[in-house]
Structure formats: C-alpha cells, structure tokens
Design a protein around this motif. Structure first.
Motif, short mmCIF file in Angstrom:
data_model
loop_
_atom_site.label_atom_id
_atom_site.label_comp_id
_atom_site.label_asym_id
_atom_site.label_seq_id
_atom_site.Cartn_x
_atom_site.Cartn_y
_atom_site.Cartn_z
N PHE A 43 -5.97 -2.51 -3.12
CA PHE A 43 -4.84 -1.69 -3.56
C PHE A 43 -4.32 -0.80 -2.44
O PHE A 43 -3.14 -0.46 -2.40
CB PHE A 43 -5.20 -0.87 -4.81
CG PHE A 43 -5.98 0.38 -4.56
CD1 PHE A 43 -7.36 0.34 -4.40
CD2 PHE A 43 -5.35 1.60 -4.49
CE1 PHE A 43 -8.08 1.49 -4.18
CE2 PHE A 43 -6.06 2.77 -4.27
CZ PHE A 43 -7.43 2.71 -4.10
N VAL A 44 -5.19 -0.42 -1.49
CA VAL A 44 -4.71 0.41 -0.38
C VAL A 44 -3.79 -0.42 0.51
O VAL A 44 -2.69 0.01 0.89
CB VAL A 44 -5.90 0.97 0.44
CG1 VAL A 44 -5.39 1.72 1.66
CG2 VAL A 44 -6.74 1.90 -0.43
N MET A 48 0.25 -0.11 1.48
CA MET A 48 0.79 -0.18 2.84
C MET A 48 1.89 -1.24 2.93
O MET A 48 2.93 -1.04 3.55
CB MET A 48 -0.32 -0.51 3.84
CG MET A 48 -1.39 0.57 3.96
SD MET A 48 -2.85 -0.01 4.88
CE MET A 48 -2.20 -0.10 6.56
N GLU A 77 2.98 4.85 -12.57
CA GLU A 77 3.56 5.03 -11.23
C GLU A 77 2.67 4.44 -10.14
O GLU A 77 3.16 3.87 -9.16
CB GLU A 77 3.81 6.52 -10.94
CG GLU A 77 5.12 7.05 -11.50
CD GLU A 77 5.15 7.10 -13.03
OE1 GLU A 77 4.05 7.07 -13.65
OE2 GLU A 77 6.24 7.13 -13.60
N HIS A 78 1.36 4.52 -10.32
CA HIS A 78 0.45 4.01 -9.29
C HIS A 78 0.43 2.48 -9.26
O HIS A 78 -0.18 1.89 -8.36
CB HIS A 78 -0.97 4.53 -9.55
CG HIS A 78 -1.54 4.07 -10.87
ND1 HIS A 78 -0.99 4.42 -12.08
CD2 HIS A 78 -2.59 3.28 -11.14
CE1 HIS A 78 -1.70 3.86 -13.05
NE2 HIS A 78 -2.67 3.16 -12.51
N ASP A 234 -10.72 2.17 -16.18
CA ASP A 234 -11.86 3.05 -15.97
C ASP A 234 -11.65 4.30 -16.83
O ASP A 234 -10.65 5.00 -16.66
CB ASP A 234 -11.92 3.42 -14.47
CG ASP A 234 -13.14 4.27 -14.14
OD1 ASP A 234 -13.71 4.89 -15.05
OD2 ASP A 234 -13.50 4.31 -12.94
N ALA A 236 -12.76 7.11 -16.64
CA ALA A 236 -12.58 8.31 -15.80
C ALA A 236 -11.11 8.48 -15.42
O ALA A 236 -10.58 9.58 -15.43
CB ALA A 236 -13.44 8.20 -14.55
N ARG A 237 -10.46 7.37 -15.08
CA ARG A 237 -9.05 7.44 -14.68
C ARG A 237 -8.16 7.76 -15.88
O ARG A 237 -7.16 8.43 -15.76
CB ARG A 237 -8.59 6.11 -14.04
CG ARG A 237 -9.36 5.69 -12.81
CD ARG A 237 -9.05 6.54 -11.60
NE ARG A 237 -9.88 7.72 -11.48
CZ ARG A 237 -11.12 7.72 -11.02
NH1 ARG A 237 -11.72 6.64 -10.64
NH2 ARG A 237 -11.80 8.86 -10.94
N GLN A 240 -8.59 11.41 -16.47
CA GLN A 240 -8.08 12.18 -15.34
C GLN A 240 -6.54 12.16 -15.30
O GLN A 240 -5.92 13.18 -15.04
CB GLN A 240 -8.64 11.59 -14.05
CG GLN A 240 -8.42 12.44 -12.82
CD GLN A 240 -9.03 11.80 -11.58
OE1 GLN A 240 -9.38 10.62 -11.59
NE2 GLN A 240 -9.15 12.58 -10.52
N ALA A 241 -5.94 10.99 -15.55
CA ALA A 241 -4.49 10.88 -15.31
C ALA A 241 -3.79 9.93 -16.27
O ALA A 241 -2.66 9.54 -16.00
CB ALA A 241 -4.25 10.43 -13.87
N GLN A 243 -4.28 6.89 -16.74
CA GLN A 243 -4.07 5.58 -16.12
C GLN A 243 -4.82 4.54 -16.93
O GLN A 243 -6.05 4.54 -16.96
CB GLN A 243 -4.58 5.58 -14.67
CG GLN A 243 -3.75 6.44 -13.74
CD GLN A 243 -4.30 6.46 -12.32
OE1 GLN A 243 -5.44 6.06 -12.08
NE2 GLN A 243 -3.50 6.95 -11.39
N THR A 246 -6.84 1.03 -13.70
CA THR A 246 -7.31 1.78 -12.54
C THR A 246 -6.60 1.32 -11.27
O THR A 246 -6.24 0.14 -11.15
CB THR A 246 -8.84 1.64 -12.40
OG1 THR A 246 -9.26 2.39 -11.27
CG2 THR A 246 -9.26 0.21 -12.23
N PRO A 247 -6.36 2.23 -10.33
CA PRO A 247 -5.65 1.82 -9.11
C PRO A 247 -6.29 0.61 -8.43
O PRO A 247 -5.58 -0.24 -7.89
CB PRO A 247 -5.76 3.06 -8.21
CG PRO A 247 -5.90 4.20 -9.15
CD PRO A 247 -6.66 3.67 -10.33
#
Lengths: 628, 87
Positions: A43-44, A48, A77-78, A234, A236-237, A240-241, A243, A246-247
């Motif tokens: 995903f990173v 890019m 958005e992610h 996840d 946790a995600r 947290q947000a 989501q 997960t990203p």
C-alpha cells in the motif's frame, strides 16, 4: 498473504517510482505509472504510484476516462490511491468524488446535488453492517427477520434507482459479516442472531441487485484475496478511524473494485492462451511421450493438473475462448491432447499453435486468427522466462505470475481477476461452440470453389429485433467490447444505455445470425436516431462481432434499417464514422453500402455519409432476413 | 534490532508515506515538524511500520506515540519480544 500475489514482483519498485517522478511531462508520467502498475505492490508503493499519476490529465489512447462517485458509511479516503492505481492497471483513468461521510442517502436523494453535478459513470455504495443495523432482537422469528431484511433491501433498491436515473452504473458493496459468534456454529440457525441476519441480508441484497442490474462488490472475494477477514478489516483501524478496510489491504480492495468497473466497460479479457508442458499436464510431451505425462488420478501432481483443466474447461463454458501456444511439434502436442485423462478436448481449443517460433509471435498470430485484440488475451505459462519475454514484447497481454506449485494454478488464475464479468448471457454459454463452429466454416470455405457458393451454402438467417430486457446485457457487452467493427466507438454503462433507448426517436436494434453450423448469437447492435424533423435517420452507433466478417452480414443489416426507414416514410439516412486507431476496417463501410460522401462532420476526423431512400432497399443476396 | 537501524528503516517509511525525500527523523521529531503527518497519514505510518517490522501495536498504545522516539522505542520493544518468542 502478499497483496496482489498474481502480479509479477518488480526488482525495485519503489526505486523505479522515484526515478519516474523526476519527469514533468504529464503523459510520460501517466505512461510510467501505468507500466509500473502491472507489478506487485504494497500500500505504501501504491500511494507513491498514485502520486505519479498527473492530475486533470487527458486520457490517452488505450485508457478510458471514467468518473467514480463513492458513497460510503465508513472511511474510504485511504483507499482512493489504490482504486486509482488499480483502475489504471485495468485500463481506466478514474476521477473520484466522495460524498461526505455517511451521507449516502442525502447524496442520492438530493435533486441536482453535488452527485448529479459530478456526473458519475459509476456510483459505489460502500456500506457496512454498523450502518442501519437490523435490530430485530435475538428472539426474532424467521418471518420477522425476513420482513426486516425485505424493508432494508427495498430502501436500497430505491437508492439504486436514483443512481441509475443519473445514468450511472451503481455498484453495491456486500456487507462484511460479523466475525464474533454468539452461540458458535449454531448462530446460523438462530434467525435473530447477528450472523444469521447479516447472511440473510447479504443474500437478499445479491438477488435484488442482480434483478436491478447492480453489480455487487463481494467483500468475501476481497477477504479471500487478502488472506481472510482479519487481514481485510482490522478492528484496531475501525476503532481508530472507522476504516472498514485496513490500509494494508487497500491494493486488493482497489483492484477488486477496478476489475468490476473495467468489466462493466467491456475491458475484461476474452481469451485464455495456454502453454502445454507443465502447465496443463505434468511433464514434457516431446520427451516423456503422451503415455509418460502426469495427468489424472493416481498422483497428487496428476490430479492437480486435472483440477486445473477442470477450471479451464469451466472458463470455456462461461464463454472464455481457449487457445494453445506451445513450443512443441504440432503432432506431439496433438498426441498429448489424445491422452485418456485430458479434461480439455481438442475441440475446446479455438486456436491451436504448436511450433518452435517465439511465443510473442505466436500469440500475435492467435489474436489475429481469432479476431481479438492483444488486450483481450491472458497467457498462462509455468516457465518464468517465457512469461518475462511475453510481458516485455506484448505488454498488453495479461500474464499472471504462476506459482511454483501446480496445485495452486487455478487459485492464482482465478485471483488475477482477468475474466471478471458483470453479466452472463446465453451467448456466453454458446461462445466456445461458436468459435469451434468457425473452424468448421473455415474448412467449408476451403472446400468451396467460389465465395458466392460458399456464402449461399452457409444458409444464413439474420434475426432482427428491437433491443429488449432479454438482449440488453449482451448488447451493452458488445457495444463496449467491440473495437474494430465499431463506427463511432460510443460506449455506455447499462443504466446509461437504458436511458438512451428510452429517448424519443431512438431505436436500438439487435441482430442475431444463424447458419447451418449453428447459432452465432447476437452479433451486431445498431442505434438509430431520428433527426431533421424525423425526415432522416442517423445511424449513431453500429458495432458488429468480427467473427462474422466477410459474410455480407453488414449488407443484410443495412437492408433491415433501410426497409424500416422506408416503412416509416423517412426520406434519408445518415451514417457517421469516427476514426480511432482500431476501427480503420470500417472507414469506408458506408461507401461500400452505397452511401454518398464522405462529408466532414465535426472534429476528430469524423465524417458523415448520406443515403437517399429513393434509391430503395439494397439487396441482401445471401442472407434471409427475419424481423422478430 | 538496533535503534540506529530502526531509525534508518523508519526514515524510509516516513519518506515513502509522506512523499518527502528530505525527511530526516530525529528522536524529538513530532507531527508538528512534518507537513503531511496528519491523523490519516499517522495510521498509514503505523500500518507501514507494522507491516515492515512484522509487529502489531496495541490499540491502547496508539495514542501514546507523541514523537519519533516513542515510535522507535515501541518498535524496538516489539521486535525484541518477537525475537524472544522466536528464540
């Protein structure tokens, strides 16, 4: 599980992206991003790559611009970079607009709102089970659960129709089911349990969506390709947000969405080109002989190849054209096919090429033989060197990264999503038989002494009808898939096409061709529009399957259109031709049909041809026309 | 895994996620120092670090990451625990 494991790995993808972003020319950057999107990425790297895609850039040849509106009840958005990059990899240049968080109803119900102004081609309705939960209570009966489910599905149906009224194809995201059980496996048998309610809703949603022509983005597919529900979402995600995805799983999610959009645009692939040795059977037929091949019951390896062949045969049944490209003596390859345990039969293969030429050349030839573009092909080969050569020589051909273990071949080919579909028509079921029948036609052609005699002996009948609900899906498929015999290359989503057909003065025609070798299915679609106070009919769109070229079908179709125009008292017809790099074969079609012209018409080299109806209905000597 | 190696690898992650090749992480670097380090990219950084180092942060710890030093300390502790478990 690694993201996008069916794509080939790049030696240094991050480095290649960094190198490419030095460039400033938007089209060059876009091309670089597209090339690199063919490789496996996390995903990173996806983020890019997304930043390499220039903003507000014109879609070049080979990329289709499309507009996607996302209406979500959770954070998305992610996920946008992954959606844009996956779209690019699948031939779409996507512009994305997101409705404010959670406001999907407002977005769809507000007349002339932001959504309408965005003019989306696609609307993704991304909902989750926390949104509008069906609180029927644990003690609910099956009937109560059913009623609550039905109410929710009706609400969604209403929203889908609003989306469709905007001319967009609505995609409904399936709901991820709860991963915590109350009773355990028994949950499914308690109608009011969250698990049972979710399962019921999901199932009802899919059924209704199908009836409404709404493709479903199946989150179970995303989960399976990611390595399970935990890897996709996840907790946790979520906490947290908000989501839902997960990203880390964004590349897979983006690709699953992109393949549905691409399929709706007719960009899915149509033909599977297979290597033979160690791809469809174990061993090398030239060395081991047919009897030495590992195939069929008795060994895990042999059974694996049998399972792969079963999967390929099923692809054939659903309309994927099958071809063989093998480095072998033709005779040897044929003998391999005679093996008693072959699931695939020689007759299933529409193009069979076994020789010692390089595979890129052979694949080009296969595409030509079948009348398909290279971008319609998927090439499967166990040999990494062959895959690399084909990827380098023919980047438009999809080449999934096959695993070392033949037991996983079906999984990886399926995971690649190359053959994603949003419809399944009776013509699909017939397609392989139809291509095989084409071989018989070709043989008859060689036997015939003259073309006229051959055409007469084909005993062709053209069934002309108005496009109706039964033929709509296939008509849209043909309009979107056809590149060569396509006069104006106007594409439509299913919803958009319904709107066009409902326009006063517009007539949609569907043509089916039957001959003595069988039913060729729906082979041509024509759209006419009344103009000049209904004194003239414009042929606004005309596509035809290349399978039936050279048989006078276009003359018969024009005879139908001319007859209809005469009966309605229309004085003239006008045919338009808009050139693309792929449709040169029909640049003079109207001239050949007896039209006068061409006259320049608008920009992009478009031309217009005229036909005065006083010249009468032209003959169609070899094809009997039937109006239905 | 040594702290200096964690800094190196975390630095690459920050550069790639925040799209800024000039980033040089210091222990005292905070979100206020790096344009683009917002609540959304913060999650990206967490997930990217988790994926890269093969660890999982506890949800309770996420609010306590105030600067890069906190980040690195936590990664170091988790990696050490992983190694201990593996050994």
């Amino acid at each position: 599980m690694e993201q996008l494991f069916w794509l080939p790995p790049h030696a240094d993808l991050s480095g290649a992206i960094r190198a490419a972003r030095v460039g400033t020319d938007p089209q060059i950057r876009l091309q670089a991003a597209r090339n690199l999107s063919a490789f496996r990425r996390d995903f990173v790297q996806t983020g890019m790559l997304d930043r390499l895609i220039p903003q507000a850039v014109e879609a070049p040849e080979g990329l289709r611009a499309c507009r996607l509106a996302i209406l979500a009840s959770h954070t998305v958005e992610h996920l946008l970079p992954a959606i844009r990059v996956a779209c690019l990899a699948r031939g779409l240049l996507a512009e994305i607009w997101c409705a404010p968080y959670g406001q999907y109803r407002q977005a769809l119900l507000a007349p002339d709102g932001d959504l309408a102004r965005f003019a989306p081609d696609f609307i993704l309705l991304a909902l989750d089970r926390w949104d509008t939960p069906l609180d029927v209570g644990l003690g609910a009966t099956s009937e109560m659960a059913e009623a609550a489910t039905a109410r929710r599905v009706e609400e969604l149906r209403g929203l889908w129709r609003r989306g469709r009224a905007l001319g967009a194809t609505v995609i409904q995201q399936s709901l991820i089911r709860p991963d915590t059980r109350l009773f355990g496996s028994y949950d499914r048998q308690v109608p009011g349990s969250p698990t049972a309610i979710a399962a019921r809703l999901d199932s009802a949603l899919c059924d209704t969506a199908k009836a409404e022509g709404v493709p479903v983005l199946d989150m179970e597919v995303c989960a399976a390709l990611t390595g399970g529900a935990q890897a996709l979402g996840d907790p946790a995600r979520w906490h947290q947000a908000k989501q839902l995805v997960t990203p880390a799983a964004a590349p897979t999610y983006g690709d699953v969405l992109a393949r549905i959009m691409a399929a709706a645009c007719g960009l899915s692939r149509k033909c599977l080109v297979l290597d033979l040795d160690n791809t469809v059977w174990g061993g090398v037929v030239g060395d081991d002989g047919p009897e030495g091949l590992r195939l069929g019951q008795g060994s895990p390896e042999g059974e694996s190849y049998t399972a792969f062949q079963h999967y390929i045969a099923q692809l054939g049944q659903r309309g994927i054209v099958l071809a063989v490209c093998s480095k072998n003596d033709t005779d040897m390859a044929e003998r391999g096919f005679a093996h008693a345990d072959m699931v695939l039969k020689r007759g299933d293969i529409a193009a069979f090429v076994a020789n010692w030429d390089d595979k890129a050349t052979n694949i080009r030839m296969i595409a030509q033989t079948l009348g398909l573009g290279l971008d319609a092909l998927v090439f499967v080969d166990d040999n990494p060197a062959e895959r690399a050569i084909v990827r380098r020589e023919l980047p438009m051909v999809a080449v999934p990264e096959m695993p070392d273990d033949c037991a996983l071949y079906p999984q990886v080919l399926a995971a690649s999503g190359c053959f994603e579909a949003v419809s399944f028509t009776p013509d699909d079921l017939q397609r392989n038989r139809s291509y095989a029948a084409n071989n018989a036609r070709a043989a008859a052609m060689q036997g015939a002494t003259d073309l006229d005699g051959y055409l007469r002996e084909l005993d062709m009948r053209l069934l002309a009808s108005r496009i109706d609900d039964a033929s709509l899906a296939r008509a849209v498929q043909l309009l979107n898939k056809t590149n060569q015999f396509n006069l104006t290359t106007r594409r439509y989503g299913e919803a958009e096409f319904r709107l066009v057909l409902a326009t006063p003065g517009v007539q949609g025609w569907a043509f089916r061709l039957i001959d003595r070798f069988g039913d060729n299915g729906l082979v041509s679609v024509v759209l006419t529009r009344a103009e000049a106070d209904e004194q003239r009919n414009l042929i606004e769109n005309w596509v035809m399957s290349c399978r039936v070229l050279g048989r006078g079908v276009e003359n018969a179709i024009f005879a139908v259109l001319a007859l209809d125009a005469c009966e309605r008292g229309v004085g003239a017809m006008r045919g338009e031709y808009r050139p693309t790099p792929r449709n040169a074969m029909v640049s003079t079609l109207y001239g050949r049909l007896g039209f006068d012209g061409p006259d320049p018409a608008g920009t992009d080299g478009a031309v217009s041809w005229r036909y005065d109806m006083r010249r009468g209905v032209p003959p169609s000597p070899f094809i009997k026309v039937e109006m239905t | 895994m040594t702290q200096s190696r964690i800094y190196d690898e975390l630095n690459t992650i920050f550069r790639d996620v925040l799209d800024d090749d000039t980033i040089v992480l210091l222990p005292e670097t905070t979100a206020a120092d790096l344009p683009g380090w917002d609540s959304q990219t913060h999650i990206m950084l967490i997930v990217a670090a988790e994926t890269h180092f093969g660890i999982h942060f506890r949800t309770a710890e996420l609010d306590r990451l105030h600067n890069v030093a906190d980040f690195v300390d936590l990664i170091e502790a988790r990696c050490a625990k992983n190694q201990g478990a593996a050994g």
